[in-house]
Design a protein around this motif. Structure first.
Motif, PDB file in Angstrom:
ATOM      1  N   VAL A  71       0.885  -1.513   0.488  1.00 35.29           N
ATOM      2  CA  VAL A  71      -0.253   0.156   0.212  1.00 35.29           C
ATOM      3  C   VAL A  71       1.005   1.055   0.225  1.00 35.29           C
ATOM      4  CG1 VAL A  71      -1.772   0.933   1.324  1.00 35.29           C
ATOM      5  CG2 VAL A  71      -1.874  -1.357   0.799  1.00 35.29           C
TER       6      VAL A  71
ATOM      7  N   THR B 154      -2.745  -1.189  -3.917  1.00 37.76           N
ATOM      8  CA  THR B 154      -3.088  -0.188  -3.919  1.00 37.76           C
ATOM      9  C   THR B 154      -2.349   1.326  -3.492  1.00 37.76           C
ATOM     10  OG1 THR B 154      -4.717  -1.884  -2.405  1.00 37.76           O
ATOM     11  CG2 THR B 154      -5.074   0.269  -2.687  1.00 37.76           C
TER      12      THR B 154
ATOM     13  N   ALA C  13      -1.513   2.110  -9.663  1.00 37.46           N
ATOM     14  CA  ALA C  13      -0.967   0.807  -8.707  1.00 37.46           C
ATOM     15  C   ALA C  13      -0.989  -0.554 -10.147  1.00 37.46           C
ATOM     16  CB  ALA C  13      -2.273  -0.531  -8.097  1.00 37.46           C
TER      17      ALA C  13
ATOM     18  N   THR D   5      -5.263  -1.940  -7.637  1.00 33.61           N
ATOM     19  CA  THR D   5      -6.554  -0.651  -7.052  1.00 33.61           C
ATOM     20  C   THR D   5      -5.647   0.678  -7.303  1.00 33.61           C
ATOM     21  OG1 THR D   5      -7.505  -2.439  -5.945  1.00 33.61           O
ATOM     22  CG2 THR D   5      -8.030  -0.326  -5.474  1.00 33.61           C
TER      23      THR D   5
END
Length: 222
Positions: free
Chosen positions: A91, A132, A151, A170
């Motif tokens: 992330v 992400t 991403a 995402t």
């Protein structure tokens, strides 16, 4: 012997806040996580979660800090005689908000996982590669929001028996804005470099390959 479960988690710190025109919030920190697990007579589950730091906010005219990128390449590995499950999740950091300056840029995320278990073999090799993008920096007092981070996810698994491979990307949401323009959502894609989304069974087992790419939501403006 009992099944083996290994999890590694790394979460970087956010940049510091800054105040005043010409100043800028600090950049988010770098995160790094990796894990491995092995068993000669049971199942193995290995996961690594890596979260980059957010940019610091800027107030009273200061700019927001940039969110940090988060990149994972073969961060999990293992071997098992029964079921082997590998999951890596990355992330990116969010951009810092700005009150009257320029909001921070969101970080981009990339996850690429390859595993060749054909030499030792397992009953089932299951893997997930997840990325992400960071959320775009928010704008206040007329500042624009920034775009969400990009991403990209890739996975390539090989085993003598059943293989289940999933790649999920995402894009980050765009930053919101009050009295300015909101940021666009970040893009999402499958494939990193020469690695795409694939799975191979060398002995005619079941192979299921799934790829999911979802762009981020655009930010809201008021």
């Amino acid at each position: 012997f009992a099944p083996v479960n290994v999890t590694a988690t790394a979460e970087a710190g956010s940049g510091g806040q800054s105040s005043g025109v010409g100043q800028s919030g600090g950049a988010g920190g770098i995160a790094s996580a990796s894990a491995s697990g092995f068993s000669v007579d049971n199942s193995v589950t290995v996961s690594a979660i890596q979260t980059a730091g957010n940019g610091g906010d800027g107030v009273a005219g200061a700019d927001g800090g940039d969110g940090m990128d988060s990149i994972m390449v073969d961060a999990v590995s293992g071997s098992a005689t029964l079921f082997l499950t590998l999951t890596q999740t990355t992330v990116a950091g969010a951009g810092g908000a700005s009150d009257g300056g320029i909001a921070g840029t969101a970080g981009n995320a990339s996850s690429s996982l390859t595993e060749d278990n054909s030499a030792t073999g397992s009953v089932s090799l299951r893997g997930s590669s997840i990325a992400t993008g960071g959320v775009g920096g928010a704008g206040n007092a007329g500042s624009d929001g920034t775009a969400g981070g990009q991403a990209a996810a890739a996975i390539d698994l090989v085993d003598i028996d059943n293989v289940f491979a999933t790649g999920t990307a995402t894009g980050g949401a765009g930053g919101w804005s009050e009295n300015g323009n909101a940021g666009a959502g970040g893009s999402a894609s499958l494939g990193v470099g020469l690695t795409g989304i694939s799975g191979i069974s060398t002995n005619g087992g079941i192979v299921t390959v799934t790829g999911n790419a979802t762009g981020g939501w655009g930010g809201s403006a008021t």
